[in-house]
Design a protein around this motif. Structure first.
Motif, PDB file in Angstrom:
ATOM      1  N   ALA A  17     -23.655 -12.853  23.673  1.00  0.00           N
ATOM      2  CA  ALA A  17     -23.086 -12.460  22.389  1.00  0.00           C
ATOM      3  C   ALA A  17     -22.371 -13.649  21.743  1.00  0.00           C
ATOM      4  N   GLN A  18     -22.274 -14.767  22.450  1.00  0.00           N
ATOM      5  CA  GLN A  18     -21.574 -15.905  21.858  1.00  0.00           C
ATOM      6  C   GLN A  18     -22.456 -16.615  20.839  1.00  0.00           C
ATOM      7  N   ALA A  19     -21.809 -17.289  19.915  1.00  0.00           N
ATOM      8  CA  ALA A  19     -22.516 -17.981  18.837  1.00  0.00           C
ATOM      9  C   ALA A  19     -23.532 -18.957  19.415  1.00  0.00           C
ATOM     10  N   GLY A  20     -24.689 -19.004  18.785  1.00  0.00           N
ATOM     11  CA  GLY A  20     -25.727 -19.922  19.220  1.00  0.00           C
ATOM     12  C   GLY A  20     -27.085 -19.506  18.697  1.00  0.00           C
ATOM     13  N   ALA A  21     -28.052 -20.367  18.895  1.00  0.00           N
ATOM     14  CA  ALA A  21     -29.437 -20.085  18.515  1.00  0.00           C
ATOM     15  C   ALA A  21     -30.212 -19.779  19.789  1.00  0.00           C
ATOM     16  N   TYR A  22     -30.951 -18.683  19.762  1.00  0.00           N
ATOM     17  CA  TYR A  22     -31.662 -18.209  20.942  1.00  0.00           C
ATOM     18  C   TYR A  22     -33.145 -18.041  20.622  1.00  0.00           C
ATOM     19  N   ILE A  66     -25.696 -12.016  12.229  1.00  0.00           N
ATOM     20  CA  ILE A  66     -26.967 -12.453  12.793  1.00  0.00           C
ATOM     21  C   ILE A  66     -27.776 -13.137  11.702  1.00  0.00           C
ATOM     22  N   ASP A  67     -28.336 -14.274  12.049  1.00  0.00           N
ATOM     23  CA  ASP A  67     -29.238 -14.975  11.142  1.00  0.00           C
ATOM     24  C   ASP A  67     -30.548 -15.178  11.889  1.00  0.00           C
ATOM     25  N   ILE A  68     -31.567 -15.536  11.169  1.00  0.00           N
ATOM     26  CA  ILE A  68     -32.865 -15.783  11.782  1.00  0.00           C
ATOM     27  C   ILE A  68     -33.343 -17.155  11.376  1.00  0.00           C
ATOM     28  N   ASP A  69     -34.217 -17.695  12.190  1.00  0.00           N
ATOM     29  CA  ASP A  69     -34.795 -18.999  11.889  1.00  0.00           C
ATOM     30  C   ASP A  69     -36.303 -18.850  12.007  1.00  0.00           C
ATOM     31  N   HIS A  79     -42.804 -14.829  18.547  1.00  0.00           N
ATOM     32  CA  HIS A  79     -41.823 -15.850  18.921  1.00  0.00           C
ATOM     33  C   HIS A  79     -40.840 -15.941  17.762  1.00  0.00           C
ATOM     34  N   GLY A  80     -39.566 -16.054  18.061  1.00  0.00           N
ATOM     35  CA  GLY A  80     -38.597 -16.204  16.998  1.00  0.00           C
ATOM     36  C   GLY A  80     -37.306 -16.810  17.492  1.00  0.00           C
ATOM     37  N   ILE A  81     -36.506 -17.261  16.554  1.00  0.00           N
ATOM     38  CA  ILE A  81     -35.183 -17.795  16.866  1.00  0.00           C
ATOM     39  C   ILE A  81     -34.152 -16.897  16.197  1.00  0.00           C
ATOM     40  N   VAL A  82     -33.284 -16.320  17.010  1.00  0.00           N
ATOM     41  CA  VAL A  82     -32.184 -15.479  16.546  1.00  0.00           C
ATOM     42  C   VAL A  82     -30.922 -16.326  16.623  1.00  0.00           C
ATOM     43  N   VAL A  83     -30.156 -16.345  15.540  1.00  0.00           N
ATOM     44  CA  VAL A  83     -28.924 -17.133  15.502  1.00  0.00           C
ATOM     45  C   VAL A  83     -27.747 -16.175  15.394  1.00  0.00           C
ATOM     46  N   ILE A  84     -26.880 -16.232  16.395  1.00  0.00           N
ATOM     47  CA  ILE A  84     -25.646 -15.456  16.348  1.00  0.00           C
ATOM     48  C   ILE A  84     -24.576 -16.390  15.799  1.00  0.00           C
ATOM     49  N   LEU A 125     -22.889  -8.225  17.821  1.00  0.00           N
ATOM     50  CA  LEU A 125     -24.089  -7.871  18.556  1.00  0.00           C
ATOM     51  C   LEU A 125     -24.449  -8.994  19.517  1.00  0.00           C
ATOM     52  N   SER A 126     -24.958  -8.620  20.658  1.00  0.00           N
ATOM     53  CA  SER A 126     -25.480  -9.614  21.588  1.00  0.00           C
ATOM     54  C   SER A 126     -26.956  -9.834  21.282  1.00  0.00           C
ATOM     55  N   LEU A 127     -27.530 -10.843  21.878  1.00  0.00           N
ATOM     56  CA  LEU A 127     -28.956 -11.089  21.723  1.00  0.00           C
ATOM     57  C   LEU A 127     -29.752  -9.866  22.169  1.00  0.00           C
ATOM     58  N   CYS A 128     -29.336  -9.255  23.253  1.00  0.00           N
ATOM     59  CA  CYS A 128     -30.000  -8.051  23.755  1.00  0.00           C
ATOM     60  C   CYS A 128     -29.981  -6.941  22.711  1.00  0.00           C
ATOM     61  N   ASP A 129     -28.841  -6.753  22.035  1.00  0.00           N
ATOM     62  CA  ASP A 129     -28.733  -5.726  20.990  1.00  0.00           C
ATOM     63  C   ASP A 129     -29.721  -5.989  19.853  1.00  0.00           C
ATOM     64  N   VAL A 130     -29.806  -7.227  19.416  1.00  0.00           N
ATOM     65  CA  VAL A 130     -30.685  -7.585  18.301  1.00  0.00           C
ATOM     66  C   VAL A 130     -32.140  -7.339  18.674  1.00  0.00           C
ATOM     67  N   VAL A 131     -32.541  -7.800  19.849  1.00  0.00           N
ATOM     68  CA  VAL A 131     -33.928  -7.623  20.287  1.00  0.00           C
ATOM     69  C   VAL A 131     -34.233  -6.136  20.464  1.00  0.00           C
ATOM     70  N   HIS A 132     -33.289  -5.390  21.044  1.00  0.00           N
ATOM     71  CA  HIS A 132     -33.491  -3.952  21.227  1.00  0.00           C
ATOM     72  C   HIS A 132     -33.679  -3.251  19.884  1.00  0.00           C
ATOM     73  N   ARG A 133     -32.856  -3.575  18.907  1.00  0.00           N
ATOM     74  CA  ARG A 133     -32.970  -2.949  17.587  1.00  0.00           C
ATOM     75  C   ARG A 133     -34.275  -3.341  16.903  1.00  0.00           C
ATOM     76  N   PHE A 134     -34.683  -4.597  17.044  1.00  0.00           N
ATOM     77  CA  PHE A 134     -35.957  -5.043  16.481  1.00  0.00           C
ATOM     78  C   PHE A 134     -37.109  -4.249  17.103  1.00  0.00           C
ATOM     79  N   LYS A 135     -37.104  -4.140  18.417  1.00  0.00           N
ATOM     80  CA  LYS A 135     -38.180  -3.425  19.109  1.00  0.00           C
ATOM     81  C   LYS A 135     -38.183  -1.940  18.747  1.00  0.00           C
ATOM     82  N   THR A 136     -37.020  -1.326  18.651  1.00  0.00           N
ATOM     83  CA  THR A 136     -36.933   0.090  18.307  1.00  0.00           C
ATOM     84  C   THR A 136     -37.460   0.349  16.897  1.00  0.00           C
ATOM     85  N   LEU A 137     -37.021  -0.452  15.941  1.00  0.00           N
ATOM     86  CA  LEU A 137     -37.428  -0.245  14.557  1.00  0.00           C
ATOM     87  C   LEU A 137     -38.920  -0.512  14.364  1.00  0.00           C
ATOM     88  N   THR A 138     -39.428  -1.583  14.965  1.00  0.00           N
ATOM     89  CA  THR A 138     -40.855  -1.874  14.814  1.00  0.00           C
ATOM     90  C   THR A 138     -41.712  -0.818  15.509  1.00  0.00           C
TER      91      THR A 138
END
Length: 159
Positions: A17-22, A66-69, A79-84, A125-138
């Motif tokens: 959940a810490q700031a960074g690009a994943y 959350i930002d995206i790259d 494949h994607g880059i998620v930026v917290i 949100l943590s990275l896990c939260d973002v990926v989970h929400r992306f997968k659920t919505l898609t």
């Protein structure tokens, strides 16, 4: 029984959940090519692939920290880059610090806190939260596409 023979590459004890690009990769559950095809060396998205692109593009609209790259959809994975961005979940701005009572310490040896920070608590949100929400919505939107637009079905899970 089909056991997962996948080794996790997550760092033990790391706070995702810490700031960074994943960098993330998410595969279609059965590796079926549901999102388009490669033609002449280019990825040609189908309607499902365009839906996935739209969901990805809208992530920052729904989650302000959350930002995206870069993002690439392949026929059966993404494949994607998620930026917290911003402060981590344990951060407390200086102006929101609770006051500490200077009376003798309680039995547990820790100072008591007289007040709480004012305002709405930040939701990080943590990275896990973002990926989970992306997968659920898609998955939900893909199911709608199967029902209403005759998209190819998938077996069990989408991701």
């Amino acid at each position: 029984m089909n056991a997962h023979n996948r080794r996790s590459i997550r760092l033990k004890g790391y706070d995702y959940a810490q700031a960074g690009a994943y960098f993330v990769t998410v595969c279609e559950h059965n590796r079926e090519c549901l999102f388009g095809k490669i033609a002449d060396g280019e990825m040609a998205l189908n309607n499902a692939g365009r839906m996935i692109q739209n969901v990805w593009d809208e992530i920052p609209k729904h989650y302000p920290d959350i930002d995206i790259d870069q993002f690439q959809i392949m026929p059966n994975h993404i494949h994607g880059i998620v930026v917290i961005v911003g402060a981590g979940p344990r951060a407390c701005p200086d102006n929101a610090q609770p006051s500490i009572n200077r009376q003798p310490l309680p039995d547990n040896g820790k100072p008591r806190i007289d007040g709480q920070p004012r305002g709405v608590a930040p939701t990080v949100l943590s990275l896990c939260d973002v990926v989970h929400r992306f997968k659920t919505l898609t998955t939900k939107k893909y199911c709608d596409g199967v029902k209403h637009h005759w998209w190819p079905t998938f077996n069990g899970k989408l991701w």
